[in-house]
Design a protein around this motif. Structure first.
Motif, PDB file in Angstrom:
ATOM      1  N   THR A 235       6.643  28.689 -56.664  1.00  0.00           N
ATOM      2  CA  THR A 235       6.048  27.413 -55.196  1.00  0.00           C
ATOM      3  C   THR A 235       5.157  26.450 -56.702  1.00  0.00           C
ATOM      4  O   THR A 235       5.333  25.305 -55.839  1.00  0.00           O
ATOM      5  CB  THR A 235       4.922  28.487 -54.989  1.00  0.00           C
ATOM      6  OG1 THR A 235       6.212  29.598 -53.854  1.00  0.00           O
ATOM      7  CG2 THR A 235       4.681  27.182 -53.426  1.00  0.00           C
ATOM      8  N   LEU A 236       4.296  26.597 -57.258  1.00  0.00           N
ATOM      9  CA  LEU A 236       3.437  25.914 -57.647  1.00  0.00           C
ATOM     10  C   LEU A 236       4.400  24.739 -58.897  1.00  0.00           C
ATOM     11  O   LEU A 236       3.761  23.481 -58.046  1.00  0.00           O
ATOM     12  CB  LEU A 236       2.223  26.863 -58.935  1.00  0.00           C
ATOM     13  CG  LEU A 236       0.864  27.462 -57.913  1.00  0.00           C
ATOM     14  CD1 LEU A 236       0.036  27.676 -58.745  1.00  0.00           C
ATOM     15  CD2 LEU A 236       0.051  25.941 -57.501  1.00  0.00           C
ATOM     16  N   ALA A 237       5.089  25.667 -59.437  1.00  0.00           N
ATOM     17  CA  ALA A 237       5.553  24.434 -59.963  1.00  0.00           C
ATOM     18  C   ALA A 237       6.712  23.443 -59.380  1.00  0.00           C
ATOM     19  O   ALA A 237       6.730  22.310 -59.646  1.00  0.00           O
ATOM     20  CB  ALA A 237       7.216  25.182 -60.678  1.00  0.00           C
ATOM     21  N   ALA A 238       7.032  24.094 -57.984  1.00  0.00           N
ATOM     22  CA  ALA A 238       8.344  23.237 -57.502  1.00  0.00           C
ATOM     23  C   ALA A 238       7.498  21.840 -56.123  1.00  0.00           C
ATOM     24  O   ALA A 238       7.835  21.027 -56.417  1.00  0.00           O
ATOM     25  CB  ALA A 238       8.504  23.866 -56.867  1.00  0.00           C
ATOM     26  N   ASN A 239       5.805  22.544 -56.533  1.00  0.00           N
ATOM     27  CA  ASN A 239       5.407  21.829 -55.677  1.00  0.00           C
ATOM     28  C   ASN A 239       4.801  20.236 -56.270  1.00  0.00           C
ATOM     29  O   ASN A 239       4.141  19.092 -56.227  1.00  0.00           O
ATOM     30  CB  ASN A 239       3.773  22.365 -54.960  1.00  0.00           C
ATOM     31  CG  ASN A 239       4.174  22.850 -53.666  1.00  0.00           C
ATOM     32  OD1 ASN A 239       5.558  22.500 -52.628  1.00  0.00           O
ATOM     33  ND2 ASN A 239       3.663  23.878 -53.080  1.00  0.00           N
ATOM     34  N   LEU A 240       4.375  20.948 -58.040  1.00  0.00           N
ATOM     35  CA  LEU A 240       3.460  20.048 -58.783  1.00  0.00           C
ATOM     36  C   LEU A 240       4.848  19.191 -59.213  1.00  0.00           C
ATOM     37  O   LEU A 240       4.802  17.531 -58.939  1.00  0.00           O
ATOM     38  CB  LEU A 240       3.192  20.583 -60.074  1.00  0.00           C
ATOM     39  CG  LEU A 240       1.464  21.228 -60.061  1.00  0.00           C
ATOM     40  CD1 LEU A 240       1.349  22.053 -61.108  1.00  0.00           C
ATOM     41  CD2 LEU A 240       0.774  20.338 -59.115  1.00  0.00           C
TER      42      LEU A 240
END
Length: 271
Positions: A235-240
């Motif tokens: 999730t963090l990778a996609a949001n960044l």
């Protein structure tokens, strides 16, 4: 309601904005059943706000794939015992995750500042007028009744948003109160979801804030063979990635972790 709405809108463009997820449902894919009681809902809303959520998105009907639709009366029966207490007890802007105009109107009466419509004003013909009349801001999300793997998904989003914005303009909703959501995970193949994230900058010329909601989604389960509870890194990778391509609002379950990630991102990008 207006003060909190403007507090939220005033953040857009200044930094990455976090929308915390609070589901008062029995069947949401990640946290269904956890926050149905008033005490649990208030406790979670306070935690989200303390962890860095700028706005809290309350939903009473699951929109996960394969969900069972519920009536307006049932959605209101889940919301009304908790929503007014939430807005009175937690000093944060709130949004309502609904596609039903009657539910949106009641939520606004109970202090909600933003309507988050997963059908982009196109499901309930009264929704645009209700948003305009209540003074709420609105998130219009791209959605489809069916999955078509042959579609150019960004072109389809552009057609969809053109219609949503036509409805918003007709109802008298000011453009500065409208946000766009590409609807990752809704009516799309996995390839289209990834394509939508990769080509997110193709929506920037609408000149409106872009919200992305990918938190803990099955997309990461497929890519990482990860359970719902272990999809935070994905999730963090996609949001960044989405932030780098122009998204500015992020609908998440894990506010504290995203606050830390976006502090670093914003320090680099906005230095």
């Amino acid at each position: 309601m207006i003060e909190r709405r403007d507090r939220f809108l005033g953040l857009l463009g200044a930094r990455s904005v976090i929308m915390g997820i609070l589901n008062v449902t029995p069947d949401s894919f990640s946290d269904g059943g956890k926050f149905q009681s008033l005490d649990a809902a208030i406790s979670q809303a306070k935690k989200l706000a303390a962890d860095g959520a700028d706005i809290i998105d309350v939903g009473a009907e699951s929109t996960r794939p394969g969900h069972t639709p519920i009536s307006e009366d049932e959605e209101l029966a889940r919301l009304e015992p908790v929503l007014g207490q939430l807005t009175a007890g937690v000093d944060a802007p709130f949004s309502i995750d609904t596609s039903k105009a009657r539910v949106a109107r009641r939520a606004a009466e109970l202090g909600v500042s933003v309507v988050n419509d997963v059908w982009g004003l196109q499901k309930d013909p009264a929704m645009a007028d209700v948003v305009a009349e209540t003074g709420a801001a609105v998130v219009v999300m791209h959605n489809r009744d069916d999955v078509d793997p042959d579609l150019d998904i960004i072109a389809d989003m552009r057609r969809f948003f053109d219609e949503s914005l036509r409805l918003a303009d007709k109802a008298g909703i000011p453009r500065h109160r409208v946000m766009l959501d590409p609807g990752i995970g809704f009516g799309k193949t996995r390839a289209q979801n990834l394509d939508a994230l990769r080509r997110l900058a193709g929506l920037k010329d609408f000149g409106l804030p872009i919200l992305v909601g990918v938190s803990r989604k099955s997309l990461f389960g497929e890519l990482l063979s990860a359970s719902v509870e272990t999809r935070l890194i994905g999730t963090l990778a996609a949001n960044l990635t989405a932030a780098a391509k122009g998204a500015s609002i992020f609908r998440v379950h894990d506010a504290a972790e995203h606050l830390a990630a976006f502090k670093v991102f914003d320090a680099i990008e906005r230095a």
